[in-house]
Write an enzyme that holds these catalytic residues in place. Sequence first.
Site, PDB file in Angstrom:
ATOM      1  N   TYR A 255       0.835  -1.205   0.000  1.00 21.59           N
ATOM      2  CA  TYR A 255       0.000   0.000   0.000  1.00 21.59           C
ATOM      3  C   TYR A 255       0.870   1.257   0.000  1.00 21.59           C
ATOM      4  O   TYR A 255       1.876   1.325   0.708  1.00 21.59           O
ATOM      5  CB  TYR A 255      -0.934   0.016   1.214  1.00 21.59           C
ATOM      6  CG  TYR A 255      -2.036  -1.007   1.129  1.00 21.59           C
ATOM      7  CD1 TYR A 255      -3.154  -0.797   0.313  1.00 21.59           C
ATOM      8  CD2 TYR A 255      -1.959  -2.194   1.844  1.00 21.59           C
ATOM      9  CE1 TYR A 255      -4.158  -1.739   0.220  1.00 21.59           C
ATOM     10  CE2 TYR A 255      -2.966  -3.147   1.760  1.00 21.59           C
ATOM     11  CZ  TYR A 255      -4.067  -2.915   0.952  1.00 21.59           C
ATOM     12  OH  TYR A 255      -5.065  -3.852   0.861  1.00 21.59           O
ATOM     13  N   HIS A 297     -11.266   0.352  -3.982  1.00 23.71           N
ATOM     14  CA  HIS A 297     -10.250   1.057  -3.199  1.00 23.71           C
ATOM     15  C   HIS A 297      -9.041   0.186  -2.897  1.00 23.71           C
ATOM     16  O   HIS A 297      -8.072   0.663  -2.307  1.00 23.71           O
ATOM     17  CB  HIS A 297     -10.869   1.560  -1.892  1.00 23.71           C
ATOM     18  CG  HIS A 297     -11.892   2.630  -2.085  1.00 23.71           C
ATOM     19  ND1 HIS A 297     -12.723   3.060  -1.078  1.00 23.71           N
ATOM     20  CD2 HIS A 297     -12.212   3.365  -3.180  1.00 23.71           C
ATOM     21  CE1 HIS A 297     -13.527   4.015  -1.539  1.00 23.71           C
ATOM     22  NE2 HIS A 297     -13.234   4.202  -2.814  1.00 23.71           N
ATOM     23  N   ASP A 298      -9.089  -1.091  -3.275  1.00 26.62           N
ATOM     24  CA  ASP A 298      -7.994  -2.004  -2.921  1.00 26.62           C
ATOM     25  C   ASP A 298      -7.075  -2.278  -4.104  1.00 26.62           C
ATOM     26  O   ASP A 298      -6.398  -3.301  -4.152  1.00 26.62           O
ATOM     27  CB  ASP A 298      -8.570  -3.326  -2.388  1.00 26.62           C
ATOM     28  CG  ASP A 298      -7.546  -4.092  -1.548  1.00 26.62           C
ATOM     29  OD1 ASP A 298      -6.819  -3.439  -0.775  1.00 26.62           O
ATOM     30  OD2 ASP A 298      -7.472  -5.322  -1.670  1.00 26.62           O
ATOM     31  N   ALA A 299      -7.028  -1.353  -5.055  1.00 27.11           N
ATOM     32  CA  ALA A 299      -6.191  -1.544  -6.248  1.00 27.11           C
ATOM     33  C   ALA A 299      -4.755  -1.104  -5.953  1.00 27.11           C
ATOM     34  O   ALA A 299      -4.298  -0.043  -6.361  1.00 27.11           O
ATOM     35  CB  ALA A 299      -6.765  -0.755  -7.419  1.00 27.11           C
TER      36      ALA A 299
END
Length: 421
Positions: A255, A297-299
């Site tokens: 992230y 949102h988790d790309a």
Amino acid sequence: MAHELEVWLFADRVGTLALVAARLNFRYASGWLSRPDAVALSASLPLQAEPFDDHQARPFFAGLLPEGQMRRLIAQRFQVSDQNDFALLDYIGGECAGAVTFLEPGQAFPVPTRNDDVQWLSDEEVGAILDELPRRPMLAGRDGLRLSLAGAQDKLPVVFDGARIGLPLNGTPSSHILKPAIHSVEDSVTNEGFCMALAEAMQLKPARSKVHVVLDRSFLLVERYDRLIDAQGHRQRLHQEDFCQALGVVPEMKYQNEGGPDLARCFDLVRRVTRPSAPQILRLFDYVIFNALIGNHDAHAKNFSLLYSGKAPVLAPFYDTLSTAVYPTLTPKMAMKIGSKYKFSEVQARHWEQFAGGVGLAKAQAKRRILELAKSLPATARKLQSAHGPGFGENAVVERITALIEQRCALTIRRLSDPTA
């Protein structure tokens, strides 16, 4: 447990992974380096005679393994530390993402005794595996199975022939990835199935996938883009790696807010290693816009990959795409910033411009493409939702996704069309 593993790419031994004082060390084999057709395992591990230390080697090799609770449960089953990448690769590194296989020194590369060394499963056996996976990820420890895929979500490499699902035994390449429901995420299978079908309808060329139901249990079957059928009808592996592996970033830092890659680094990678890079850059730009507009949102950087299918790598098909924004309990922060903003609600026209400029795209061209997708996506989503067959029409989560898409696209159009934004 061995302290050396031979690393194979396709059916060639390319090097040795060693555990030295609890640290990884990788060295290419001299025989591999001398071959005119030798290729690197990773963009972060260029061909060289000198060994790679733990700092250099771990991002690629650890990046082949499951993460989080899956990793902990697999480690417990084999009674090793969940920090021990080497031991985990020893136990489950047979069928990995791409074309990498790990074998103990002197062990022959597994050639299936027949073309389809597969344990075909009845519906009841598929149901039993769905029950078992949360406790036994990758079915770790089953005879004949050494399976590994990256990520924190339960999944399993399988063979699917259009009618039957089977387990690939003794080195047989899998054809699909089975993704069961995520326990804490409402109807995740339909969510991802819809988002992947929507990407297909938008001509974004995602991995092919389809929702399947067995004994009232739904799961997603995703066709592996890193496998192909050759002229003789045999399934072959293609090599691939995700962006964290290619950039030399360990999985636990995937992230951006934890120090992982931002969009500028991702675009720079594609520009640097693909040929011709322009169409790959535009495809990646489309992926970023699509993820933002559907609320994925988790790309993060492990959800984008390079596929080594010719003389130069290309951007792999889109995968792991679902709308996380429809779940109030999941973070509203995107994995990577658009401009200087993590929250989509805060992204104004200037942030899209900042993003486009930061990744080397002309601002006017970028704006045109964002508006084009924002204008066509809602109608495409509604058409897919109402289409007969996929089972999306009456689904509450799909309705929330399409409503969110309509809201986000309208907001984006308004902000990009307002010169004061």
